[in-house]
Design a protein around this motif. Structure first.
Motif, PDB file in Angstrom:
ATOM      1  N   ASP A 157      38.627  63.535  70.755  1.00 43.97           N
ATOM      2  CA  ASP A 157      37.469  64.388  70.481  1.00 43.97           C
ATOM      3  C   ASP A 157      36.871  64.093  69.117  1.00 43.97           C
ATOM      4  N   LYS A 158      37.737  63.870  68.120  1.00 40.32           N
ATOM      5  CA  LYS A 158      37.267  63.580  66.771  1.00 40.32           C
ATOM      6  C   LYS A 158      36.453  62.283  66.752  1.00 40.32           C
ATOM      7  N   VAL A 159      36.927  61.278  67.468  1.00 42.39           N
ATOM      8  CA  VAL A 159      36.221  59.997  67.527  1.00 42.39           C
ATOM      9  C   VAL A 159      34.937  60.142  68.342  1.00 42.39           C
ATOM     10  N   LEU A 199      26.822  57.552  65.296  1.00 40.39           N
ATOM     11  CA  LEU A 199      26.921  56.171  64.819  1.00 40.39           C
ATOM     12  C   LEU A 199      26.027  55.253  65.646  1.00 40.39           C
ATOM     13  N   LEU A 200      26.072  55.378  66.971  1.00 38.43           N
ATOM     14  CA  LEU A 200      25.226  54.543  67.828  1.00 38.43           C
ATOM     15  C   LEU A 200      23.745  54.787  67.544  1.00 38.43           C
ATOM     16  N   ALA A 201      23.380  56.048  67.312  1.00 36.70           N
ATOM     17  CA  ALA A 201      21.985  56.370  66.990  1.00 36.70           C
ATOM     18  C   ALA A 201      21.583  55.746  65.653  1.00 36.70           C
ATOM     19  N   GLU A 202      22.470  55.828  64.661  1.00 33.65           N
ATOM     20  CA  GLU A 202      22.176  55.243  63.348  1.00 33.65           C
ATOM     21  C   GLU A 202      22.005  53.729  63.444  1.00 33.65           C
ATOM     22  N   LEU A 203      22.911  53.064  64.157  1.00 31.94           N
ATOM     23  CA  LEU A 203      22.816  51.609  64.300  1.00 31.94           C
ATOM     24  C   LEU A 203      21.531  51.202  64.999  1.00 31.94           C
ATOM     25  N   ALA A 204      21.084  52.011  65.959  1.00 27.38           N
ATOM     26  CA  ALA A 204      19.831  51.717  66.662  1.00 27.38           C
ATOM     27  C   ALA A 204      18.623  51.923  65.749  1.00 27.38           C
ATOM     28  N   ALA A 231      30.623  41.080  74.034  1.00 31.39           N
ATOM     29  CA  ALA A 231      30.259  40.362  72.813  1.00 31.39           C
ATOM     30  C   ALA A 231      30.211  41.272  71.591  1.00 31.39           C
ATOM     31  N   VAL A 232      29.905  42.544  71.782  1.00 31.06           N
ATOM     32  CA  VAL A 232      29.803  43.465  70.647  1.00 31.06           C
ATOM     33  C   VAL A 232      30.958  44.450  70.566  1.00 31.06           C
ATOM     34  N   PHE A 233      31.839  44.433  71.541  1.00 24.32           N
ATOM     35  CA  PHE A 233      32.880  45.451  71.613  1.00 24.32           C
ATOM     36  C   PHE A 233      33.779  45.481  70.379  1.00 24.32           C
ATOM     37  N   ASN A 234      34.365  44.363  69.987  1.00 22.04           N
ATOM     38  CA  ASN A 234      35.298  44.360  68.857  1.00 22.04           C
ATOM     39  C   ASN A 234      34.638  44.720  67.535  1.00 22.04           C
ATOM     40  N   PRO A 235      33.484  44.122  67.183  1.00 23.23           N
ATOM     41  CA  PRO A 235      32.855  44.555  65.933  1.00 23.23           C
ATOM     42  C   PRO A 235      32.431  46.019  65.959  1.00 23.23           C
ATOM     43  N   LEU A 236      32.007  46.513  67.121  1.00 21.40           N
ATOM     44  CA  LEU A 236      31.627  47.920  67.230  1.00 21.40           C
ATOM     45  C   LEU A 236      32.861  48.815  67.078  1.00 21.40           C
ATOM     46  N   ALA A 237      33.979  48.419  67.653  1.00 21.70           N
ATOM     47  CA  ALA A 237      35.220  49.199  67.515  1.00 21.70           C
ATOM     48  C   ALA A 237      35.661  49.235  66.052  1.00 21.70           C
ATOM     49  N   ARG A 238      35.552  48.099  65.361  1.00 22.88           N
ATOM     50  CA  ARG A 238      35.915  48.080  63.940  1.00 22.88           C
ATOM     51  C   ARG A 238      34.952  48.926  63.115  1.00 22.88           C
ATOM     52  N   ARG A 239      33.644  48.885  63.454  1.00 31.31           N
ATOM     53  CA  ARG A 239      32.658  49.703  62.738  1.00 31.31           C
ATOM     54  C   ARG A 239      32.918  51.178  62.975  1.00 31.31           C
ATOM     55  N   LEU A 240      33.254  51.542  64.199  1.00 26.35           N
ATOM     56  CA  LEU A 240      33.604  52.930  64.510  1.00 26.35           C
ATOM     57  C   LEU A 240      34.880  53.317  63.763  1.00 26.35           C
ATOM     58  N   GLU A 288      34.068  54.201  60.349  1.00 30.01           N
ATOM     59  CA  GLU A 288      33.376  55.496  60.304  1.00 30.01           C
ATOM     60  C   GLU A 288      34.367  56.657  60.344  1.00 30.01           C
ATOM     61  N   ILE A 289      35.431  56.537  61.119  1.00 32.88           N
ATOM     62  CA  ILE A 289      36.357  57.657  61.330  1.00 32.88           C
ATOM     63  C   ILE A 289      37.601  57.597  60.454  1.00 32.88           C
TER      64      ILE A 289
END
Length: 123
Positions: free
Chosen positions: A33-35, A42-47, A63-72, A75-76
C-alpha cells in the motif's frame, strides 16, 4: 515471453531494490500500500516532466521496467528507512529509452516557400 510486467511486479521489484524484501519474498499488505500510494504520483510526474509516459501501469514495457523499478525504489526509500538508487541516473535511463532513435524524417512537409513570409496585404 511476456513483453510487459505488471504493477504488482513493479512494486515487488522496487522493494527488492531497496532491500526491504529478499528476492522472491512477497511484500506485506502495508508495504504494498505504501508503494502503491507513491506510484501514481511518480508516473504523473515523469509524464509531466516528459521523461517517460506509461499508459498502463499494469502493462509496463520490459525495456523500461528495471529503471522504473529503481526510480520508484528511490522515491520510496526514505519511507522504509533505506537508501535508494540515484534518482538522476534512473531518470536519465528512462528518458534515453523513451527518446528512441532519430527518424531523420522532415519535421514538416515542404510547401515550396520554405518559410517565406507572405507580403500580401502589406505596403
Amino acid at each position: 515471453m511476456a513483453l510487459s510486467k505488471t504493477r504488482a511486479e513493479l512494486v515487488q521489484t522496487a522493494l527488492e531494490e531497496i532491500k526491504v524484501l529478499a528476492a522472491g519474498q512477497s511484500p506485506s499488505v502495508e508495504d504494498s500500500d505504501k508503494v502503491e500510494r507513491a506510484l501514481e504520483p511518480l508516473l504523473a510526474e515523469l509524464a509531466v516532466r516528459e521523461i517517460i509516459y506509461i499508459a498502463d501501469s499494469d502493462a509496463i514495457p520490459l525495456a523500461v521496467f528495471n529503471p522504473l523499478a529503481r526510480r520508484l525504489g528511490a522515491e520510496i526509500a526514505g519511507a522504509f528507512g533505506a537508501q535508494g538508487p540515484a534518482i538522476e541516473d534512473e531518470e536519465w535511463r528512462l528518458s534515453r529509452i523513451a527518446a528512441g532513435r532519430p527518424t531523420y524524417a522532415p519535421l514538416e512537409q515542404p510547401d515550396g516557400d520554405y518559410g517565406a513570409i507572405s507580403t500580401s496585404g502589406y505596403s
